[in-house]
Design a protein around this motif. Structure first.
Motif, PDB file in Angstrom:
ATOM      1  N   VAL A 163     113.610   2.990 -28.551  1.00 39.96           N
ATOM      2  CA  VAL A 163     113.423   1.585 -28.209  1.00 39.96           C
ATOM      3  C   VAL A 163     111.956   1.183 -28.201  1.00 39.96           C
ATOM      4  CG1 VAL A 163     113.416   1.983 -25.704  1.00 39.96           C
ATOM      5  CG2 VAL A 163     114.118  -0.232 -26.614  1.00 39.96           C
ATOM      6  N   ILE A 176     115.770  -7.259 -29.238  1.00 34.17           N
ATOM      7  CA  ILE A 176     115.855  -6.338 -28.099  1.00 34.17           C
ATOM      8  C   ILE A 176     115.516  -7.068 -26.801  1.00 34.17           C
ATOM      9  CG2 ILE A 176     114.883  -4.256 -27.059  1.00 34.17           C
ATOM     10  CD1 ILE A 176     114.449  -3.204 -29.938  1.00 34.17           C
ATOM     11  N   HIS A 180     117.740  -7.568 -23.399  1.00 40.54           N
ATOM     12  CA  HIS A 180     117.208  -7.205 -22.083  1.00 40.54           C
ATOM     13  C   HIS A 180     117.295  -8.376 -21.108  1.00 40.54           C
ATOM     14  CE1 HIS A 180     114.518  -3.677 -23.662  1.00 40.54           C
ATOM     15  NE2 HIS A 180     115.803  -3.402 -23.682  1.00 40.54           N
ATOM     16  N   VAL A 211     115.424   2.359 -34.170  1.00 42.21           N
ATOM     17  CA  VAL A 211     115.793   2.664 -32.787  1.00 42.21           C
ATOM     18  C   VAL A 211     116.616   3.942 -32.693  1.00 42.21           C
ATOM     19  CG1 VAL A 211     116.905   1.762 -30.702  1.00 42.21           C
ATOM     20  CG2 VAL A 211     115.659   0.205 -32.210  1.00 42.21           C
ATOM     21  N   PRO A 215     122.877  -1.576 -32.992  1.00 37.22           N
ATOM     22  CA  PRO A 215     122.565  -2.617 -32.001  1.00 37.22           C
ATOM     23  C   PRO A 215     123.574  -2.677 -30.867  1.00 37.22           C
ATOM     24  CG  PRO A 215     122.251  -3.464 -34.228  1.00 37.22           C
ATOM     25  CD  PRO A 215     122.888  -2.110 -34.362  1.00 37.22           C
ATOM     26  N   TYR A 218     123.220   0.207 -28.447  1.00 37.90           N
ATOM     27  CA  TYR A 218     122.082  -0.043 -27.573  1.00 37.90           C
ATOM     28  C   TYR A 218     122.437  -1.072 -26.505  1.00 37.90           C
ATOM     29  CZ  TYR A 218     117.535  -0.994 -25.690  1.00 37.90           C
ATOM     30  OH  TYR A 218     116.497  -1.125 -24.798  1.00 37.90           O
ATOM     31  N   TRP A 222     122.370  -0.564 -22.483  1.00 36.30           N
ATOM     32  CA  TRP A 222     121.546  -1.422 -21.629  1.00 36.30           C
ATOM     33  C   TRP A 222     122.404  -2.068 -20.546  1.00 36.30           C
ATOM     34  CZ3 TRP A 222     116.895  -1.904 -20.030  1.00 36.30           C
ATOM     35  CH2 TRP A 222     116.507  -3.059 -19.341  1.00 36.30           C
TER      36      TRP A 222
END
Length: 272
Positions: A163, A176, A180, A211, A215, A218, A222
């Motif tokens: 990341v 990203i 977040h 990464v 996506p 990830y 998260w």
């Protein structure tokens, strides 16, 4: 937006200095779920780990184990090594994408990090003193050093994937940061690609290449990392589900159990 802020806000950061001096052997206590940060200012250090070749550090370096790992550091008895060590709690045992992307251990020679020199000078000066408040000062200095290390890893692209490398990419960074900031949003691949200013296919391929995961993998990690942080603060599953983009507590529990290997309540009980 500060690209590192979400990690420190969600997962917190604390350090505790446990050794300073010229040593000939340290075996950290692994009873606690912590990472380990070793700073070698001079001398030679050999790091022994189970099922791995010894790692020899012959130049001043930072050695960071972001996750609990059995290891022993050893310096020659006739020479020793000028060393300070700390335990680090930074989302250990949680789905923290930042630490998950670091090599284990993460080794960086100090001569590649000139921006850390003033902080390290303070760190070793405090370690070699017996001043009042020494322990507290050292703990906070270790936290500062780790923040600077992560900043350097981001700005200087010290990693080959993960990341931090994604956040250093001008296009991927926008997508990203959107994940977040709004884990509750019903993100689609097309929406994330638009944030990055790319086509869906190009975005998906570039994200995975840089990464290291897709996506949506990830995004899932998260969301669940945020859920773990909220669980530890006492939030209800209903509230957490809404905050991280799941329809209800049942849906969150299903995804959490599949990814983590245990239910949210079981996971939390192991950490209390």
């Amino acid at each position: 937006m500060d690209p590192l802020a979400p990690f420190f806000e969600r997962f917190g950061l604390s350090a505790r200095m446990f050794y300073s001096g010229k040593q000939c052997g340290i075996s950290p206590d692994l009873n606690e779920p912590t990472g380990y940060l070793h700073v070698l200012r001079k001398g030679t250090l050999t790091v022994f780990r189970p099922d791995a070749q010894p790692l020899v550090l012959s130049t001043p370096s930072i050695l960071f184990f972001s996750r609990p790992q059995q290891h022993r550091v050893h310096g020659p008895e006739d020479e020793g090594a000028d060393l300070v060590c700390a335990t680090v709690r930074f989302g250990v045992g949680m789905l923290n994408p930042l630490t998950a992307s670091l090599p284990e251990p993460f080794v960086v020679p100090l001569d590649t990090l000139p921006e850390l020199a003033p902080a390290l000078e303070l760190l070793f000066s405090e370690a070699n003193s017996q001043s009042s408040g020494r322990q507290v000062a050292l703990d906070h200095l270790f936290e500062y050093v780790l923040v600077l290390l992560m900043r350097s890893a981001l700005n200087d692209r010290l990693l080959s994937s993960g990341v931090l490398l994604g956040l250093a990419d001008e296009c991927l960074r926008k997508a990203i940061e959107a994940m977040h900031k709004h884990p509750e949003a019903p993100w689609s691949l097309e929406q994330l690609a638009q944030r990055a200013g790319m086509s869906r296919a190009r975005f998906a391929a570039r994200f995975r290449k840089i990464v290291g995961i897709t996506p949506f993998d990830y995004l899932t990690d998260w969301r669940l990392g945020v859920a773990q942080a909220m669980l530890r603060k006492g939030s209800s599953l209903k509230l957490i589900a809404a905050a991280v983009g799941y329809a209800n507590a049942t849906a969150l529990t299903r995804v959490f159990s599949k990814r983590v290997g245990k239910s949210p309540s079981d996971w939390l009980s192991e950490r209390n």
